[in-house]
Motif scaffolding. Structure first.
Motif, mmCIF file in Angstrom:
data_model
loop_
_atom_site.group_PDB
_atom_site.id
_atom_site.type_symbol
_atom_site.label_atom_id
_atom_site.label_comp_id
_atom_site.label_asym_id
_atom_site.label_seq_id
_atom_site.Cartn_x
_atom_site.Cartn_y
_atom_site.Cartn_z
ATOM 1 N N CYS A 145 0.938 -1.273 -0.214
ATOM 2 C CA CYS A 145 -0.046 -0.025 0.134
ATOM 3 C C CYS A 145 0.963 1.139 0.099
ATOM 4 O O CYS A 145 0.696 2.220 -0.568
ATOM 5 C CB CYS A 145 -0.890 0.024 1.168
ATOM 6 N N LEU A 146 1.903 0.952 0.628
ATOM 7 C CA LEU A 146 2.848 2.486 0.769
ATOM 8 C C LEU A 146 3.447 2.608 -0.721
ATOM 9 O O LEU A 146 3.563 3.716 -1.094
ATOM 10 C CB LEU A 146 4.019 2.202 1.783
ATOM 11 N N ASP A 147 3.981 1.463 -1.247
ATOM 12 C CA ASP A 147 4.517 1.535 -2.653
ATOM 13 C C ASP A 147 3.853 2.145 -3.504
ATOM 14 O O ASP A 147 4.047 3.124 -4.443
ATOM 15 C CB ASP A 147 5.076 0.348 -3.103
ATOM 16 N N LEU A 148 2.176 1.767 -3.737
ATOM 17 C CA LEU A 148 1.453 2.259 -4.492
ATOM 18 C C LEU A 148 0.514 3.299 -4.254
ATOM 19 O O LEU A 148 -0.288 3.859 -5.203
ATOM 20 C CB LEU A 148 0.432 1.019 -5.063
ATOM 21 N N ASN A 149 0.896 3.892 -2.819
ATOM 22 C CA ASN A 149 -0.233 4.846 -2.484
ATOM 23 C C ASN A 149 -1.537 4.562 -2.347
ATOM 24 O O ASN A 149 -2.414 5.210 -2.670
ATOM 25 C CB ASN A 149 0.010 5.957 -2.781
ATOM 26 N N VAL A 150 -1.860 3.189 -2.125
ATOM 27 C CA VAL A 150 -3.231 2.603 -1.964
ATOM 28 C C VAL A 150 -3.753 2.878 -0.539
ATOM 29 O O VAL A 150 -2.725 2.576 0.542
ATOM 30 C CB VAL A 150 -3.285 1.136 -2.061
ATOM 31 N N GLN A 151 -5.021 3.460 -0.273
ATOM 32 C CA GLN A 151 -5.325 3.690 1.060
ATOM 33 C C GLN A 151 -6.786 2.701 1.409
ATOM 34 O O GLN A 151 -7.485 2.927 1.001
ATOM 35 C CB GLN A 151 -5.770 5.078 1.039
ATOM 36 N N GLY A 152 -6.222 1.929 2.127
ATOM 37 C CA GLY A 152 -7.242 0.642 2.503
ATOM 38 C C GLY A 152 -6.845 -0.671 2.265
ATOM 39 O O GLY A 152 -5.891 -0.964 1.325
ATOM 40 N N ASP A 153 -7.281 -1.541 2.760
ATOM 41 C CA ASP A 153 -6.852 -3.006 2.761
ATOM 42 C C ASP A 153 -8.096 -3.793 2.616
ATOM 43 O O ASP A 153 -7.993 -5.001 2.601
ATOM 44 C CB ASP A 153 -6.197 -3.478 4.355
ATOM 45 N N GLY A 154 -9.190 -3.251 1.821
ATOM 46 C CA GLY A 154 -10.344 -4.024 1.608
ATOM 47 C C GLY A 154 -10.522 -4.232 0.232
ATOM 48 O O GLY A 154 -9.642 -4.898 -0.384
ATOM 49 N N GLU A 155 -11.336 -3.859 -0.405
ATOM 50 C CA GLU A 155 -11.504 -3.938 -1.880
ATOM 51 C C GLU A 155 -10.687 -3.262 -2.574
ATOM 52 O O GLU A 155 -10.418 -3.527 -3.785
ATOM 53 C CB GLU A 155 -13.144 -3.299 -2.235
ATOM 54 N N GLU A 156 -9.807 -2.358 -2.062
ATOM 55 C CA GLU A 156 -8.830 -1.664 -2.623
ATOM 56 C C GLU A 156 -7.936 -2.476 -3.249
ATOM 57 O O GLU A 156 -7.278 -2.157 -4.285
ATOM 58 C CB GLU A 156 -8.270 -0.583 -1.836
ATOM 59 N N LEU A 157 -7.605 -3.577 -2.551
ATOM 60 C CA LEU A 157 -6.658 -4.606 -2.859
ATOM 61 C C LEU A 157 -6.987 -5.714 -3.399
ATOM 62 O O LEU A 157 -6.410 -6.677 -3.909
ATOM 63 C CB LEU A 157 -5.799 -4.978 -1.601
ATOM 64 N N LEU A 158 -8.347 -6.097 -3.899
ATOM 65 C CA LEU A 158 -8.986 -6.965 -4.359
ATOM 66 C C LEU A 158 -8.191 -7.454 -5.609
ATOM 67 O O LEU A 158 -7.976 -8.602 -5.931
ATOM 68 C CB LEU A 158 -10.483 -6.883 -4.824
ATOM 69 N N PHE A 159 -7.887 -6.519 -6.649
ATOM 70 C CA PHE A 159 -7.273 -6.880 -7.919
ATOM 71 C C PHE A 159 -6.072 -7.248 -7.573
ATOM 72 O O PHE A 159 -5.523 -8.545 -8.481
ATOM 73 C CB PHE A 159 -7.261 -5.614 -8.888
ATOM 74 N N TYR A 160 -5.324 -6.942 -6.820
ATOM 75 C CA TYR A 160 -3.803 -7.334 -6.522
ATOM 76 C C TYR A 160 -3.897 -8.725 -5.876
ATOM 77 O O TYR A 160 -3.267 -9.716 -6.232
ATOM 78 C CB TYR A 160 -3.134 -6.533 -5.902
ATOM 79 N N ARG A 161 -4.903 -9.014 -4.955
ATOM 80 C CA ARG A 161 -4.863 -10.292 -4.392
ATOM 81 C C ARG A 161 -5.340 -11.315 -5.299
ATOM 82 O O ARG A 161 -4.698 -12.424 -5.446
ATOM 83 C CB ARG A 161 -5.960 -10.262 -3.359
ATOM 84 N N SER A 162 -6.244 -11.024 -6.327
ATOM 85 C CA SER A 162 -6.573 -11.969 -7.266
ATOM 86 C C SER A 162 -5.565 -12.388 -8.148
ATOM 87 O O SER A 162 -5.246 -13.617 -8.417
ATOM 88 C CB SER A 162 -7.719 -11.557 -7.912
#
Length: 269
Positions: A145-162
């Motif tokens: 999240c720090l590297d990509l400046n993503v804010q949140g650990d829910g649906e914000e990361l669904l694409f990357y988790r998949s």
């Protein structure tokens, strides 16, 4: 334990050797002695010495080394030759360079669990998963999240988790492991995070506190209801019924295979 059965990986800082035994007794499927993020730069040598003493005394654990481009990597990898180091947790894994560095540093191959925690790591997840050293991908959500400046650990990361689930399947390795929940004493939030990760194809979760272990193990294990359903499906399929209806739902070959996998995993565990 077989890597494919590990649900919970518990980090313990190498700077706190008094916690090693407690971590081993926590019920975690695997313990990771941490030389990286949990250790300040001026304590790296002391941390490594403490881990070395643990392994020399007959202890067994995974070891998170420092990243391949750091000044501490070579000495960390020398410690990995210890018989007590059951696998290497490799941070900032981004491709062949880091995996080759591990390979070149070891006289005898050991399982490697790369942590995917950068944009480059995600982009190269397929080749990392396909490397013969790799047994499982770990998702380092905080650094990612720090590297990509993503804010949140829910649906914000669904694409990357998949993407990690897909890379693991194509690489022929077990289901990936989700990043840790940072709220230690919020079991409801932890359960929601585990259930979401399991639904999308993850097989375990990193833990940063022993209090999280029991909930993680429970969430990534088949429930009694799932086992009962799977047994009924396999029993009915064994009668040669072909496709059939169970509890008002159609059951055919893919559903039967899913039920068989649930029972097989439970028996092996």
């Amino acid at each position: 334990m077989d890597a494919t059965l590990i649900r919970s990986y518990l980090f313990v800082p190498a700077t706190h050797p008094a916690r090693f035994a407690k971590a081993a007794a926590s019920g975690a499927d695997a313990v990771i002695i941490d030389l990286e993020d949990a250790v300040s730069p001026d304590a790296k040598d002391d941390a490594r010495n403490a881990a070395c003493a643990f392994f020399d005394a007959g202890g067994h654990a995974l070891l998170r080394v420092n990243a391949a481009d750091t000044a501490w990597f070579a000495q960390d990898m020398a410690l990995c030759a210890s018989a007590g180091v059951t696998g290497i947790v490799l941070p900032k894994a981004e491709g062949a360079r880091e995996l080759d560095a591990v390979r070149n540093a070891l006289h005898e191959a050991k399982p490697v669990l790369p942590i995917i925690e950068t944009a480059a790591g995600i982009a190269n997840a397929g080749s990392i998963a396909a490397d013969p050293q790799t047994v499982r991908l770990l998702f380092g959500t905080v650094d990612f999240c720090l590297d990509l400046n993503v804010q949140g650990d829910g649906e914000e990361l669904l694409f990357y988790r998949s993407l990690l689930v897909l890379a693991s399947r194509l690489g022929g390795i077990d289901m990936p492991v989700d990043g840790p929940a940072l709220s230690i004493h919020e079991p409801e939030a932890l359960q929601r995070a585990c259930e979401h990760a399991r639904r999308i194809g993850f097989g375990g979760k990193l833990c940063i506190h022993p209090a999280q272990v029991a909930d993680v193990n429970r969430c990534f294990s088949p429930s009694d209801a799932e086992l009962e359903w799977a047994a009924r499906v396999v029993d009915r399929a064994g009668s040669g019924a072909g496709a059939f209806s169970l509890d008002g739902k159609m059951v055919d070959a893919p559903v039967i295979e899913r039920a068989a996998r649930i029972l097989s995993r439970a028996r092996t565990a």
